[in-house]
Scaffold this motif. Structure first.
Motif, mmCIF file in Angstrom:
data_model
loop_
_atom_site.group_PDB
_atom_site.id
_atom_site.type_symbol
_atom_site.label_atom_id
_atom_site.label_comp_id
_atom_site.label_asym_id
_atom_site.label_seq_id
_atom_site.Cartn_x
_atom_site.Cartn_y
_atom_site.Cartn_z
ATOM 1 N N ASP A 36 16.551 3.633 -6.066
ATOM 2 C CA ASP A 36 17.656 2.850 -5.506
ATOM 3 C C ASP A 36 18.417 2.116 -6.605
ATOM 4 O OD1 ASP A 36 16.916 3.724 -2.991
ATOM 5 O OD2 ASP A 36 16.007 1.813 -2.385
ATOM 6 N N TYR A 37 17.691 1.513 -7.529
ATOM 7 C CA TYR A 37 18.323 0.787 -8.637
ATOM 8 C C TYR A 37 19.174 1.740 -9.487
ATOM 9 C CZ TYR A 37 18.969 -1.793 -12.956
ATOM 10 O OH TYR A 37 19.524 -2.400 -14.063
ATOM 11 N N ALA A 38 18.617 2.879 -9.824
ATOM 12 C CA ALA A 38 19.341 3.841 -10.669
ATOM 13 C C ALA A 38 20.646 4.274 -9.997
ATOM 14 C CB ALA A 38 18.461 5.049 -10.969
ATOM 15 N N GLY A 74 2.853 3.100 -5.511
ATOM 16 C CA GLY A 74 3.627 4.170 -6.149
ATOM 17 C C GLY A 74 4.935 4.417 -5.429
ATOM 18 N N SER A 75 4.891 4.505 -4.107
ATOM 19 C CA SER A 75 6.127 4.733 -3.356
ATOM 20 C C SER A 75 7.027 3.504 -3.390
ATOM 21 C CB SER A 75 5.832 5.172 -1.921
ATOM 22 O OG SER A 75 5.026 4.240 -1.261
ATOM 23 N N GLU A 76 6.454 2.316 -3.380
ATOM 24 C CA GLU A 76 7.264 1.091 -3.472
ATOM 25 C C GLU A 76 8.007 1.042 -4.805
ATOM 26 O OE1 GLU A 76 6.599 -3.758 -3.418
ATOM 27 O OE2 GLU A 76 5.185 -2.489 -2.310
ATOM 28 N N ALA A 77 7.307 1.361 -5.889
ATOM 29 C CA ALA A 77 7.935 1.355 -7.217
ATOM 30 C C ALA A 77 8.936 2.486 -7.365
ATOM 31 C CB ALA A 77 6.852 1.465 -8.303
ATOM 32 N N GLY A 78 8.571 3.675 -6.898
ATOM 33 C CA GLY A 78 9.461 4.829 -7.014
ATOM 34 C C GLY A 78 10.756 4.623 -6.237
ATOM 35 N N LYS A 79 10.659 4.146 -5.019
ATOM 36 C CA LYS A 79 11.847 3.906 -4.194
ATOM 37 C C LYS A 79 12.740 2.848 -4.830
ATOM 38 C CE LYS A 79 14.116 4.128 -0.138
ATOM 39 N NZ LYS A 79 15.476 4.468 -0.475
ATOM 40 N N ALA A 80 12.146 1.788 -5.333
ATOM 41 C CA ALA A 80 12.929 0.724 -5.965
ATOM 42 C C ALA A 80 13.648 1.241 -7.205
ATOM 43 C CB ALA A 80 12.021 -0.452 -6.321
ATOM 44 N N ALA A 81 12.966 2.053 -8.002
ATOM 45 C CA ALA A 81 13.576 2.595 -9.223
ATOM 46 C C ALA A 81 14.720 3.550 -8.891
ATOM 47 C CB ALA A 81 12.520 3.300 -10.073
#
Length: 182
Positions: free
Chosen positions: A107-109, A98-105
């Motif tokens: 940062d991308y945004a 969850g944190s890996e996906a949330g952080k990536a999203a």
């Protein structure tokens, strides 16, 4: 959108993801926080059609298994902002996905020029607000009795408090306002 992290691929939903989507959404039917009581196996087809065309819902695919284990939501809001949401299959929770996906999203945004991202959760949902803090969001507010996901035996809404977390794009400069005239 397509983002690759160490263990995950965050990407647009595809029609082939219907079974995985159905698996984790059925877990949410009676969830304590943000339940989806109307979701059924029969509605999964409509939902995957919707999500495969959406630019707000993104699949979280576990690379090792080529399985969709949840989703990231980046809902469009006013003022160049997005609301972050996330759901993970119960079998894959508490493993850092969850944190890996949330952080990536997030940062991308921000690389796409987004100004602000915010997320909300119930104060009792400790896992959710700890995830928000882990990915760099800061608590900005505590709204009292502002949302309802459940009803009592008489059908009356049961209201919950909400924490609001947010982050501003770190690449933006925010000059100080020295003189404000009212």
């Amino acid at each position: 959108m397509r983002i690759e992290t160490e263990f995950l691929i965050i990407r647009n939903f595809e029609l082939k993801d219907e079974s995985d989507l159905c698996e984790y959404m059925l877990q949410r039917v009676n969830a304590e926080f943000e339940a989806y009581p109307d979701f059924t196996r029969e509605k999964a087809g409509e939902e995957i059609q919707y999500r495969s065309k959406s630019d707000e819902f993104y699949a979280i695919e576990l690379k090792a298994e080529h399985k969709v284990i949840g989703n990231i939501y980046l809902g469009k809001r006013d003022f160049n902002s997005r609301e972050l949401g996330y759901v993970l299959n119960e079998k894959y929770q508490k493993k850092g996905y969850g944190s890996e996906a949330g952080k990536a999203a997030v940062d991308y945004a921000f690389t796409q020029g987004l100004h602000r991202i915010y997320a909300e959760c119930a104060p009792q949902n400790t896992s959710s607000w700890k995830l928000m803090e882990k990915i760099g969001l800061k608590r900005e507010a505590h709204f009292r009795k502002n949302v309802s996901f459940h009803s009592d035996a008489n059908g009356n809404p049961i209201y919950w408090d909400t924490y609001v977390y947010a982050a501003l794009n770190p690449k933006e400069e925010f000059p100080l306002v020295k003189d404000i005239v009212l």
